[in-house]
Design an enzyme around this catalytic site. Structure first.
Site, PDB file in Angstrom:
ATOM      1  CB  CYS A 162      -0.899   0.040   1.236  1.00  0.00           C
ATOM      2  SG  CYS A 162      -1.897  -1.429   1.482  1.00  0.00           S
ATOM      3  CB  CYS A 208       0.330   3.841  -4.485  1.00  0.00           C
ATOM      4  SG  CYS A 208       0.670   2.753  -5.872  1.00  0.00           S
ATOM      5  CG  HIS A 209      -2.191   4.862  -0.986  1.00  0.00           C
ATOM      6  ND1 HIS A 209      -2.966   5.792  -1.632  1.00  0.00           N
ATOM      7  CD2 HIS A 209      -2.621   3.648  -1.429  1.00  0.00           C
ATOM      8  CE1 HIS A 209      -3.846   5.169  -2.420  1.00  0.00           C
ATOM      9  NE2 HIS A 209      -3.647   3.871  -2.329  1.00  0.00           N
ATOM     10  CB  CYS A 254      -5.770  -0.814  -3.797  1.00  0.00           C
ATOM     11  SG  CYS A 254      -6.017   0.971  -3.922  1.00  0.00           S
ATOM     12  CB  CYS A 278     -33.412   0.084  10.149  1.00  0.00           C
ATOM     13  SG  CYS A 278     -32.745  -0.940   8.841  1.00  0.00           S
ATOM     14  CB  CYS A 281     -34.996  -1.304  16.740  1.00  0.00           C
ATOM     15  SG  CYS A 281     -35.818  -2.852  17.149  1.00  0.00           S
ATOM     16  CG  HIS A 282     -31.576   0.824  15.324  1.00  0.00           C
ATOM     17  ND1 HIS A 282     -30.847   0.570  16.465  1.00  0.00           N
ATOM     18  CD2 HIS A 282     -31.661  -0.366  14.673  1.00  0.00           C
ATOM     19  CE1 HIS A 282     -30.485  -0.694  16.479  1.00  0.00           C
ATOM     20  NE2 HIS A 282     -30.965  -1.294  15.405  1.00  0.00           N
ATOM     21  NE  ARG A 302     -24.904  -4.963  15.708  1.00  0.00           N
ATOM     22  CZ  ARG A 302     -26.032  -5.662  15.776  1.00  0.00           C
ATOM     23  NH1 ARG A 302     -26.338  -6.517  14.838  1.00  0.00           N
ATOM     24  NH2 ARG A 302     -26.853  -5.498  16.787  1.00  0.00           N
ATOM     25  CB  CYS A 359     -29.868  -5.960  12.274  1.00  0.00           C
ATOM     26  SG  CYS A 359     -29.528  -4.889  13.676  1.00  0.00           S
TER      27      CYS A 359
END
Lengths: 286, 158
Positions: free
Chosen positions: A101, A104-105, A139, A202, A205-206, A243, A247
């Protein structure tokens, strides 16, 4: 150790808040202040006037004092072995092109600053939003000549947490304008669609019930400013898409594909609901 | 939207009617989910034709894989179990607030009684959210007997 005494006082305040909770519709994020390694984090911002909530809270504000404390100190934060691994991978040559990585970075501390805060972002090559994981795989394939790896592969999580850390403390700032608006809308539609045998979206609940207890869990707003996040329940780090998947399964729905258009759109939309919160990557949750 | 929902409901009922009757067998009095239509917020008839077992209902109420009612509703009668939820109202004294036919209606199809926006699952309805896992698709969360058992239990919460 100073943390311990401070938290004792706060615990009492939290118990007080719970006693009141049945009479208050939406409350219950605590008043604790998140300072990580001396850097103050923004864990609450006023919601936009036409936004879905009055106050936008980081999930940190809904966690127990013990879990909260783990995130304030990088030596205590169990995600940091992965961060160290990510730092190592950054300069490790891999693939057919003889590059890493860093080829280039250069230094991630400089070049990766702010990247996590604005992902997913528009990708001209595919005319779609691209997530951090997908960009890393791009990449790997195009520059390093290495194979793609999965979102929750240990090396991927090491990379996403190390890269994400470079944005820690910066405000979430995803672009939902121009061609991104269509994707944010798509994500919004998924957010409000009831799924599964238990028939919940979603938002049920949230948005409608954050701050309340659902069995042993304290419902948060489902903000994603800390991902990848170390979940005590997982005993490890996991991606946002993992995650989401969990759910959906809880609601007895068939999850969308990790890295698929639906979850990318949902990630973009959920990120946009948390604009202005500090990136906490790698956060600790239960 | 409500209208099309009702039509879909009726259509599904019509299609499945034959199958339901042929399956009925010894439970010939069982009301199928397609036939359990809520009117004016009540459902009078027992889904099994009989009276539920409150003791079994108590277990179904607490069981995380069945009613899991405790996930959202606090209940002092089960103070021995940890982690009572806060999402729905506490159920202490619920028998005094609702009649049996109302409790049954809420359990069968919460949305038809409490409104479309409620988070409460509908325990005896087939038309639920999209993408239901195969394992659960075409099935109600509880069967008729379990619904009646929970109602019998709720009636003890005075």
């Amino acid at each position: 150790m100073g943390i311990t005494t401070r938290f004792t006082k706060l615990t009492l305040a939290t118990i007080g808040a719970f006693a009141l909770s049945s009479s208050i519709a939406l409350a219950d994020a605590d008043d604790n202040e998140l300072v990580i390694e001396g850097m103050k984090m923004t864990t609450m911002v006023e919601g936009a006037e036409d936004g879905p909530v009055d106050e936008v809270y980081s999930g940190w504000r809904f966690r127990s004092e013990e879990t909260q404390a783990l995130e304030t100190d990088d030596f205590e934060n169990p995600a940091f072995s992965a961060v160290d691994r990510g730092k190592e991978l950054w300069t490790t040559v891999t693939g057919s092109e003889g590059k890493s990585c860093a080829s280039c970075h250069d230094k991630a501390e400089d070049t990766m600053k702010g990247v996590r805060a604005s992902m997913p972002k528009w990708d001209k090559a595919t005319s779609k939003p691209i997530t951090l994981e997908q960009q890393i795989n791009r990449c790997r394939k195009d520059r390093l000549g290495a194979e793609k790896i999965k979102f929750d592969n240990a090396d991927m999580l090491a990379m996403t947490s190390y890269i994400g850390l470079q944005s820690r403390g910066m405000p979430v700032n995803v672009d939902t304008s121009g061609p991104m608006s269509e994707w944010a809308e798509k994500g919004k539609k998924i957010y409000y669609t009831r799924v599964g045998q238990l028939d919940m979206s979603c938002a049920n609940c949230h948005e409608d019930n954050y701050g309340k207890r659902i069995r042993a869990d304290h419902l948060s707003q489902g903000q994603i400013n800390g991902f990848p996040t170390y979940r005590l329940k997982w005993n490890g780090l996991g991606s946002v898409h993992r995650r989401f998947k969990g759910c959906m399964k809880n609601i007895r729905a068939k999850p969308y594909k990790v890295g698929g258009d639906e979850f990318v759109a949902l990630e973009l939309y959920v990120a946009s609901r948390g604009q202005g919160l500090s990136v906490e990557t790698p956060a600790v949750r239960n | 939207m409500k209208k099309s929902f009702v039509i879909a409901f009726a259509a599904a009922g019509a299609v499945l009617l034959g199958a339901t009757y042929s399956q009925a067998g010894s439970h010939s009095k069982t009301v199928s989910p397609e036939m359990a239509m809520i009117k004016d917020g009540v459902f009078e008839k027992s889904l099994t034709g009989g009276v539920g077992d409150a003791e079994k209902g108590k277990k179904t109420f607490a069981n995380r894989k069945l009613g899991n009612c405790l996930a959202c509703h606090a209940n002092k009668d089960l103070a021995n179990l940890p982690f009572h939820g806060e999402v729905g109202p506490p159920l202490d004294g619920v028998a005094g607030r609702y009649e049996e036919k109302q409790l049954r209606a809420i359990m069968i199809n919460s949305k038809a009684v409490l409104g479309e926006a409620t988070i409460m699952p509908s325990f005896y309805r087939l038309e639920n959210g999209v993408r239901t896992l195969k394992k659960f698709s075409g099935k109600t969360i509880l069967n008729a007997e379990q619904v009646e058992d929970v109602i019998a239990y709720l009636k003890t919460l005075k």
